[in-house]
Design a protein around this motif. Sequence first.
Motif, PDB file in Angstrom:
ATOM      1  N   GLU A  54       1.977   4.175  -1.138  1.00 43.32           N
ATOM      2  CA  GLU A  54       0.492   3.752  -1.137  1.00 43.32           C
ATOM      3  C   GLU A  54      -0.447   3.823  -2.796  1.00 43.32           C
ATOM      4  O   GLU A  54       0.360   4.756  -3.106  1.00 43.32           O
ATOM      5  CB  GLU A  54      -0.412   3.890   0.150  1.00 43.32           C
ATOM      6  N   LYS A 112       2.537   8.293   1.569  1.00 39.49           N
ATOM      7  CA  LYS A 112       2.279   7.707   2.703  1.00 39.49           C
ATOM      8  C   LYS A 112       2.814   8.645   3.714  1.00 39.49           C
ATOM      9  O   LYS A 112       2.328   9.795   4.540  1.00 39.49           O
ATOM     10  CB  LYS A 112       1.420   6.759   2.845  1.00 39.49           C
ATOM     11  N   SER A 113       3.838   8.021   3.997  1.00 41.08           N
ATOM     12  CA  SER A 113       4.454   8.197   5.770  1.00 41.08           C
ATOM     13  C   SER A 113       6.176   8.605   5.493  1.00 41.08           C
ATOM     14  O   SER A 113       6.609   7.760   4.783  1.00 41.08           O
ATOM     15  CB  SER A 113       3.882   8.069   6.474  1.00 41.08           C
ATOM     16  N   ASN A 160       4.982  14.027   1.881  1.00 39.42           N
ATOM     17  CA  ASN A 160       4.295  12.945   2.276  1.00 39.42           C
ATOM     18  C   ASN A 160       3.033  13.959   1.452  1.00 39.42           C
ATOM     19  O   ASN A 160       2.597  14.938   1.842  1.00 39.42           O
ATOM     20  CB  ASN A 160       3.575  13.302   3.696  1.00 39.42           C
ATOM     21  N   GLY A 161       2.955  12.383   0.718  1.00 37.70           N
ATOM     22  CA  GLY A 161       1.264  12.888  -0.080  1.00 37.70           C
ATOM     23  C   GLY A 161       1.791  13.193  -1.878  1.00 37.70           C
ATOM     24  O   GLY A 161       0.615  13.351  -2.458  1.00 37.70           O
ATOM     25  N   ASP A 169      -3.549   3.784  -5.098  1.00 40.14           N
ATOM     26  CA  ASP A 169      -4.985   4.305  -4.526  1.00 40.14           C
ATOM     27  C   ASP A 169      -5.069   3.861  -6.179  1.00 40.14           C
ATOM     28  O   ASP A 169      -4.799   4.428  -7.292  1.00 40.14           O
ATOM     29  CB  ASP A 169      -5.629   5.433  -3.668  1.00 40.14           C
TER      30      ASP A 169
END
Length: 179
Positions: A166, A84-85, A118-119, A168
């Motif tokens: 994260e 995420k970061s 990130n991502g 999902d």
Amino acid sequence: MNRNKLTKKALAGIMSAAMLAAMPVYAENEESKDMTVEYLQDTTYTLSIPESITLSSTAEKKVKNIGVSAVNTTPAEKVKVKIKSGITNNQVELVRQDYTGTKVVSDVTDKDGNKVSNGFVVAEFQDMSTVPVAGANTNILNFSAVKDSAGGTVKAGSYSGTIVFEADVVDRIETPETF
């Protein structure tokens, strides 16, 4: 008076017939009736990320335990774990704890040596398996030896930084984004 009595009886008969015609008549009796019984188990998982790693100024560090435990997805879903970061210019930045602003960096790559940002999707899981889905990135991140962010010598001290992950729940068959 007989006539009046007959008229009342005839009228009462007509009214009774009209009421009978308005009542529903069931032609068949149901011998059985179905009842649907349902249960829904939502997708569940526990994100499993190492609490910390200690990097070196002389050697690469490989982290493999990024993933999920206790995963249970529906047949149409999967769990996607991504960064995420905490990654800037494909590096994690660590700041010296004396608050002087001194920084060191470590390049972060995937299992094949490709830079991550990130991502970046670290791994995907589905069904009840804690083994990453074939074809997806494995749950491995590589960290290069630490180097001074300004290109000089790494100054003595304790440094730290944070990478946030994260997870999902997404559809297994993802539709491409439309631009």
